[in-house]
Design an enzyme around this catalytic site. Structure first.
Site, PDB file in Angstrom:
ATOM      1  N   ASP A 166       0.849  -1.198   0.000  1.00  0.00           N
ATOM      2  CA  ASP A 166       0.000   0.000   0.000  1.00  0.00           C
ATOM      3  C   ASP A 166       0.888   1.253   0.000  1.00  0.00           C
ATOM      4  O   ASP A 166       1.483   1.598   1.016  1.00  0.00           O
ATOM      5  CB  ASP A 166      -0.921   0.029   1.226  1.00  0.00           C
ATOM      6  CG  ASP A 166      -1.975   1.111   1.126  1.00  0.00           C
ATOM      7  OD1 ASP A 166      -3.078   0.822   0.626  1.00  0.00           O
ATOM      8  OD2 ASP A 166      -1.704   2.256   1.539  1.00  0.00           O
ATOM      9  N   GLU A 207       1.962   5.237  -0.153  1.00  0.00           N
ATOM     10  CA  GLU A 207       1.516   6.613   0.081  1.00  0.00           C
ATOM     11  C   GLU A 207       2.346   7.482  -0.855  1.00  0.00           C
ATOM     12  O   GLU A 207       3.517   7.181  -1.127  1.00  0.00           O
ATOM     13  CB  GLU A 207       1.707   7.040   1.535  1.00  0.00           C
ATOM     14  CG  GLU A 207       0.906   6.220   2.541  1.00  0.00           C
ATOM     15  CD  GLU A 207      -0.586   6.206   2.262  1.00  0.00           C
ATOM     16  OE1 GLU A 207      -1.125   7.249   1.796  1.00  0.00           O
ATOM     17  OE2 GLU A 207      -1.221   5.159   2.485  1.00  0.00           O
ATOM     18  N   ASP A 258      -2.327   1.437  -6.983  1.00  0.00           N
ATOM     19  CA  ASP A 258      -0.909   1.286  -6.622  1.00  0.00           C
ATOM     20  C   ASP A 258      -0.068   0.722  -7.764  1.00  0.00           C
ATOM     21  O   ASP A 258       0.997   1.269  -8.088  1.00  0.00           O
ATOM     22  CB  ASP A 258      -0.763   0.369  -5.389  1.00  0.00           C
ATOM     23  CG  ASP A 258      -1.498   0.911  -4.174  1.00  0.00           C
ATOM     24  OD1 ASP A 258      -0.857   1.516  -3.306  1.00  0.00           O
ATOM     25  OD2 ASP A 258      -2.729   0.729  -4.115  1.00  0.00           O
ATOM     26  N   HIS A 289      -4.588   5.810   5.964  1.00  0.00           N
ATOM     27  CA  HIS A 289      -3.622   6.427   5.046  1.00  0.00           C
ATOM     28  C   HIS A 289      -2.184   6.404   5.558  1.00  0.00           C
ATOM     29  O   HIS A 289      -1.339   7.142   5.049  1.00  0.00           O
ATOM     30  CB  HIS A 289      -4.031   7.855   4.682  1.00  0.00           C
ATOM     31  CG  HIS A 289      -5.391   7.934   4.045  1.00  0.00           C
ATOM     32  ND1 HIS A 289      -5.673   7.343   2.842  1.00  0.00           N
ATOM     33  CD2 HIS A 289      -6.542   8.502   4.481  1.00  0.00           C
ATOM     34  CE1 HIS A 289      -6.946   7.564   2.545  1.00  0.00           C
ATOM     35  NE2 HIS A 289      -7.501   8.245   3.516  1.00  0.00           N
ATOM     36  N   ASP A 320      -2.194   0.466   6.770  1.00  0.00           N
ATOM     37  CA  ASP A 320      -3.145  -0.027   5.772  1.00  0.00           C
ATOM     38  C   ASP A 320      -2.804  -1.455   5.365  1.00  0.00           C
ATOM     39  O   ASP A 320      -3.695  -2.288   5.162  1.00  0.00           O
ATOM     40  CB  ASP A 320      -3.157   0.883   4.540  1.00  0.00           C
ATOM     41  CG  ASP A 320      -3.912   2.189   4.781  1.00  0.00           C
ATOM     42  OD1 ASP A 320      -4.551   2.316   5.852  1.00  0.00           O
ATOM     43  OD2 ASP A 320      -3.868   3.075   3.911  1.00  0.00           O
TER      44      ASP A 320
END
Length: 266
Positions: free
Chosen positions: A79, A81, A178, A236, A241
């Site tokens: 995941d 960011e 992603d 987030h 996550d």
């Protein structure tokens, strides 16, 4: 019993009894199976299970049951960011790169890869980005570039035995963004190749909708709510996550769900 030794003795007797019943049950079933019609056997099994549960052996019996085998040896939960703002900045750059290695047989986390990444096009994080992700400037300043992080991912994959052709693994993400948009887009911008193992994945939202019959419009929050799970960490945060994704996968697997690739081949 008021003293510690007495409590230990009771715990020992309880454990011994649980093992006795666990060993006895298959033999009892075999003996009864030869004497009773098939229809009666089902009722007998149910009665025995309820009796054991009433004596505190429910957890032991539950531990004996296993979920169906998955198609993959390992799930690689990912995941990202990325840099962001309102309105959105371009290009976006990955600033957190976490991966959890999930054992496909036990659905437990076996290894973690986690690095922050120095953005180069927009090196200064926006207040919106920090508020959303919890990532402050000091967490990305001086960190490796995306190219360097991708090299370390490859080293980690090799160390974990994930590059062995006989080992079946696949990435899992909460959505297609992603690996369909973010990573290939930034790699194209920087002139970097995308490793083949990033080109197939499982979209957890699609898997959840197949298993539960409803689309999780709010992502992880809806999936946790639908499965009566507590949300782990802060929304987030990439690594948090990933932990939520792993927890949701484990829960679905225990319910008998078999995970399959959802992305189309590149």
């Amino acid at each position: 019993v008021s003293d510690a030794s007495g409590c230990s003795m009771i715990a020992l007797l309880h454990t011994g009894a649980a093992k006795f019943f666990q060993n006895l049950l298959p033999r009892a079933r075999q003996a009864v199976c030869s004497l009773l019609p098939a229809g009666v056997l089902k009722g007998y099994s149910s009665i025995v299970s309820r009796k054991l549960a009433s004596h505190g052996f429910g957890a032991s019996m539950a531990a004996m049951s296993s979920f169906p085998p998955q198609r993959y040896h390992y799930f690689l939960v990912l995941d990202f960011e990325a840099t962001c703002d309102k309105p959105q900045i371009h290009p976006q750059e990955i600033i957190e790169f976490p991966i959890l290695k999930l054992n496909g047989r036990t659905m437990e986390i076996e290894s973690t890869f986690h690095m922050y990444v120095q953005p180069v096009v927009h090196p200064q994080l926006t207040p919106f980005c920090t508020e959303l992700t919890g990532i402050i400037q000091g967490m990305v300043d001086g960190q490796p570039s995306l190219q360097q992080v991708l090299e370390r991912v490859d080293e980690w994959m090799a160390k974990e035995g994930l590059l062995d052709p006989s080992v079946k693994s696949i990435f899992v993400t909460c959505g297609d963004w992603d690996l369909k948009v973010m990573l290939p887009g930034q790699c194209q911008y920087l002139g970097l190749p995308v490793a083949d193992y990033f080109k197939q994945w499982i979209n957890l939202k699609k898997a959840y909708s197949f298993a539960m019959g409803s689309w999780p419009k709010n992502g992880l929050l809806d999936m946790n709510k639908g499965l009566n799970l507590q949300h782990i960490g802060r929304p987030h945060s990439g690594i948090d996550d990933c932990k939520n994704i792993a927890n949701i996968m484990k829960t679905l697997a225990h319910r008998g769900f078999i995970f399959k690739q959802t992305s189309k081949p590149f």
